[in-house]
Enzyme design. Structure first.
Site, mmCIF file in Angstrom:
data_model
loop_
_atom_site.group_PDB
_atom_site.id
_atom_site.type_symbol
_atom_site.label_atom_id
_atom_site.label_comp_id
_atom_site.label_asym_id
_atom_site.label_seq_id
_atom_site.Cartn_x
_atom_site.Cartn_y
_atom_site.Cartn_z
ATOM 1 N N ASN A 25 29.429 15.478 21.270
ATOM 2 C CA ASN A 25 30.254 14.409 21.823
ATOM 3 C C ASN A 25 31.564 14.215 21.067
ATOM 4 O O ASN A 25 32.617 13.995 21.673
ATOM 5 C CB ASN A 25 29.470 13.089 21.837
ATOM 6 C CG ASN A 25 30.224 11.990 22.549
ATOM 7 O OD1 ASN A 25 30.545 12.094 23.725
ATOM 8 N ND2 ASN A 25 30.552 10.917 21.820
ATOM 9 N N TRP A 83 44.818 15.783 32.555
ATOM 10 C CA TRP A 83 43.411 15.609 32.201
ATOM 11 C C TRP A 83 42.468 16.077 33.292
ATOM 12 O O TRP A 83 41.331 16.477 33.007
ATOM 13 C CB TRP A 83 43.129 14.134 31.877
ATOM 14 C CG TRP A 83 43.445 13.165 32.981
ATOM 15 C CD1 TRP A 83 44.613 12.519 33.213
ATOM 16 C CD2 TRP A 83 42.554 12.740 34.029
ATOM 17 N NE1 TRP A 83 44.533 11.720 34.331
ATOM 18 C CE2 TRP A 83 43.283 11.824 34.844
ATOM 19 C CE3 TRP A 83 41.225 13.027 34.351
ATOM 20 C CZ2 TRP A 83 42.719 11.204 35.962
ATOM 21 C CZ3 TRP A 83 40.656 12.421 35.469
ATOM 22 C CH2 TRP A 83 41.396 11.523 36.260
ATOM 23 N N TRP A 88 37.145 11.712 29.981
ATOM 24 C CA TRP A 88 38.451 12.353 30.062
ATOM 25 C C TRP A 88 39.569 11.323 30.205
ATOM 26 O O TRP A 88 40.632 11.450 29.592
ATOM 27 C CB TRP A 88 38.477 13.363 31.209
ATOM 28 C CG TRP A 88 38.002 14.696 30.733
ATOM 29 C CD1 TRP A 88 36.733 15.193 30.797
ATOM 30 C CD2 TRP A 88 38.790 15.684 30.067
ATOM 31 N NE1 TRP A 88 36.671 16.420 30.205
ATOM 32 C CE2 TRP A 88 37.922 16.762 29.760
ATOM 33 C CE3 TRP A 88 40.126 15.771 29.702
ATOM 34 C CZ2 TRP A 88 38.359 17.907 29.101
ATOM 35 C CZ3 TRP A 88 40.580 16.913 29.049
ATOM 36 C CH2 TRP A 88 39.705 17.959 28.753
ATOM 37 N N GLU A 99 25.682 3.857 22.995
ATOM 38 C CA GLU A 99 26.002 5.061 23.765
ATOM 39 C C GLU A 99 25.334 5.022 25.138
ATOM 40 O O GLU A 99 25.917 5.463 26.143
ATOM 41 C CB GLU A 99 25.568 6.308 22.995
ATOM 42 C CG GLU A 99 26.363 6.550 21.728
ATOM 43 C CD GLU A 99 27.851 6.706 22.007
ATOM 44 O OE1 GLU A 99 28.217 7.543 22.846
ATOM 45 O OE2 GLU A 99 28.642 5.973 21.378
ATOM 46 N N TRP A 122 27.399 2.711 27.192
ATOM 47 C CA TRP A 122 28.610 3.398 27.665
ATOM 48 C C TRP A 122 28.319 4.110 28.979
ATOM 49 O O TRP A 122 29.130 4.089 29.915
ATOM 50 C CB TRP A 122 29.061 4.429 26.632
ATOM 51 C CG TRP A 122 30.104 3.981 25.660
ATOM 52 C CD1 TRP A 122 29.928 3.755 24.318
ATOM 53 C CD2 TRP A 122 31.497 3.734 25.917
ATOM 54 N NE1 TRP A 122 31.124 3.380 23.749
ATOM 55 C CE2 TRP A 122 32.102 3.360 24.691
ATOM 56 C CE3 TRP A 122 32.290 3.797 27.066
ATOM 57 C CZ2 TRP A 122 33.452 3.054 24.594
ATOM 58 C CZ3 TRP A 122 33.643 3.487 26.963
ATOM 59 C CH2 TRP A 122 34.210 3.121 25.742
ATOM 60 N N TRP A 133 53.095 15.977 33.835
ATOM 61 C CA TRP A 133 52.310 16.888 33.004
ATOM 62 C C TRP A 133 52.968 18.266 32.950
ATOM 63 O O TRP A 133 53.736 18.632 33.842
ATOM 64 C CB TRP A 133 50.891 17.014 33.563
ATOM 65 C CG TRP A 133 50.152 15.715 33.657
ATOM 66 C CD1 TRP A 133 49.870 15.009 34.787
ATOM 67 C CD2 TRP A 133 49.619 14.956 32.575
ATOM 68 N NE1 TRP A 133 49.186 13.861 34.486
ATOM 69 C CE2 TRP A 133 49.011 13.802 33.136
ATOM 70 C CE3 TRP A 133 49.578 15.133 31.184
ATOM 71 C CZ2 TRP A 133 48.377 12.844 32.344
ATOM 72 C CZ3 TRP A 133 48.945 14.177 30.405
ATOM 73 C CH2 TRP A 133 48.354 13.045 30.987
#
Length: 498
Positions: free
Chosen positions: A350, A368, A391, A281, A284, A312
């Protein structure tokens, strides 16, 4: 012999004395070192007057000032535009160099360039120091010399390259003697009220602040780290470290956390799996920093440009759906509980960030970027790189290798990760009396079960605003018009796809 007689450390996302690479570098290269923090009005002026993050920063700066005073220095505090305040202060102090931790956000990069130009006009050097990450910029590249665009090979390269020296703390005790006191002496910390903020106790973050608060949370987490891989996905369980906001504002260093995780991973045994997952993590986080550094265009556009062609949902219906999502009124209990959590506390687990993001994009079909902007306003630990990366991961427009047909099912996610409904009952109390089986999809419950629980759909709790199976088909059709090459890496969350 010192390289500079006088230096100024501009503290920003590194609100600590311990293992502060920028401060340590300045102390090692200057005979006298001043320190400054600027309450940046170019950022603060756009925030709500009760923003929790400002209170967190204020408390942390107060502790930082005390720590510097105990070490023989003074924290200079300014409230204004740093592009003006920093050059003016550097000139008045007569320093030869200004030091700051390197930032990777496009706005911060532009700010630093402006400051560097002004300092250069004054004959003052501006040095940026790596502090937020273990590896930055071009320190980890593919065999072809290119930045990575998929996480798993980046993680492998990171783990192969990391050495104890990369994780070692910065700073020597003997260098603290170089801290200097400005001519005006001790500085008064401006109050929140004087800066136009009023953050009530109820609005403040429910975690300890400052460097001491970060240490307290780390000490609490270390005995739990062995089980992190087992508990991290369950929002009603104390599984995470809760250190993300401290990492965001630098009240603890990434080296401290990575060192603890890496050492536990190498020891193996019972603690190894949890430590390995937690370290992933942290990696990341670095990966998203590097994506932002190499691809600053992701701030406004899809990492995979082809996905900018997606049409969208827009118009009044989409706006109403978006508002319902923000307020926790979608009719899906886990999604609504998560959105109420972020609204009430500024924190979101998370796992639920992925679930709620997937729901907005792939159940409501909403861009998004709208969700990303909402999280940017609401999250205590908002970090542009991680927020944008997360996102775009959920929207399948980003650097993750999973294709667009990874779509989270909000009901099965609820049944799997909040099986007893403890989290849902906390944030959606109107459903608290429903039995576990009915709690995750109350519209499927028989009328008697709803009556026994005192729930009338449409009055006490909304029916679903969208049918997931129908929305899934619409999403597949929406994305299918975009053709992108498939990547070979399946990503770390492939099992979450339907």
């Amino acid at each position: 012999m010192s390289e500079f007689q006088k230096g100024l450390v501009w503290l920003r996302r590194d609100l600590r004395c311990t293992d502060n690479a920028t401060l340590a570098h300045a102390l090692a290269t200057c005979a006298e070192v001043y320190a400054v923090f600027v309450f940046d009005t170019t950022i603060l002026d756009a925030l709500p007057r009760d923003d929790r993050r400002v209170a967190f920063i204020h408390d942390s700066v107060r502790e930082l000032a005390t720590s510097l005073a105990d070490a023989g220095g003074v924290l200079i505090v300014r409230h204004g535009d740093p592009t003006e305040a920093i050059p003016a202060l550097a000139k008045s102090l007569g320093v030869q160099a200004v030091f700051a931790g390197r930032d990777y956000e496009p706005a911060a990069v532009a700010r630093d360039r402006s400051v560097a130009r002004s300092l250069d006009d004054l004959g003052i050097a501006f040095e940026v120091v790596k502090d937020q990450v273990i590896f930055e910029a071009s320190e980890i590249l593919t065999a072809q010399g290119e930045p990575y665009s998929v996480f798993t090979p980046y993680r492998r390269a990171w783990l192969k390259q990391v050495r104890p020296v990369d994780l070692a703390p910065h700073g020597r005790q003997s260098d603290w003697q170089h801290l200097a006191v400005p001519p005006e002496g001790k500085q008064a910390l401006p109050s929140l009220a004087s800066m136009g903020f009023e953050v009530s106790d109820a609005r403040r973050m429910a975690i300890p602040t400052g460097e001491s608060g970060a240490r307290q949370l780390l000490d609490d987490f270390l005995p739990r780290m062995a089980h992190y891989h087992e508990r991290r996905d369950y929002p009603a369980v104390r599984g995470p470290s809760y250190l993300s906001v401290h990492l965001r504002f630098g009240t603890i260093s990434i080296r401290t956390l990575a060192r603890e995780a890496h050492a536990a991973m190498l020891r193996g045994g019972d603690a190894g799996s949890g430590a390995q997952t937690w370290l992933s993590e942290l990696i990341w986080r670095e990966f998203y920093f590097m994506i932002l550094h190499h691809h600053p265009g992701v701030v406004a556009s899809a990492f995979k440009p082809a996905y900018d062609a997606i049409e969208w949902a827009t118009g009044n219906a989409a706006d109403a759906d978006f508002q319902a999502w923000c307020e926790g009124r979608t009719g899906y209990p886990l999604v609504d509980a998560a959105m109420r959590q972020i609204h009430q506390t500024g924190y979101m687990h998370n796992r639920l960030r992925m679930v709620t993001a997937s729901f907005l994009v792939k159940d409501f079909g909403i861009d998004w970027r709208r969700g990303e902007a909402y999280f940017a306003r609401a999250l205590n630990d908002f970090d542009l790189a991680a927020n944008n990366g997360g996102w775009q991961w959920a929207a399948s427009t980003g650097c993750d290798a999973q294709p667009y047909f990874r779509i989270f099912n909000p009901v099965t996610q609820s049944e799997k990760f909040d099986p007893q409904g403890r989290f849902i009952r906390k944030y959606v109390p109107e459903l608290a009396n429903l039995p576990d089986k009915a709690l995750h999809a109350p519209w499927r419950a028989d009328p008697q079960t709803l009556r026994d629980a005192g729930v009338t759909l449409g009055r006490d709790y909304p029916p679903p605003r969208v049918a997931h199976d129908v929305a899934r088909k619409e999403t597949l059709a929406r994305y299918a018009v975009v053709k992108t090459p498939a990547a070979s890496d399946k990503g770390d969350h492939a099992a979450d796809a339907e």
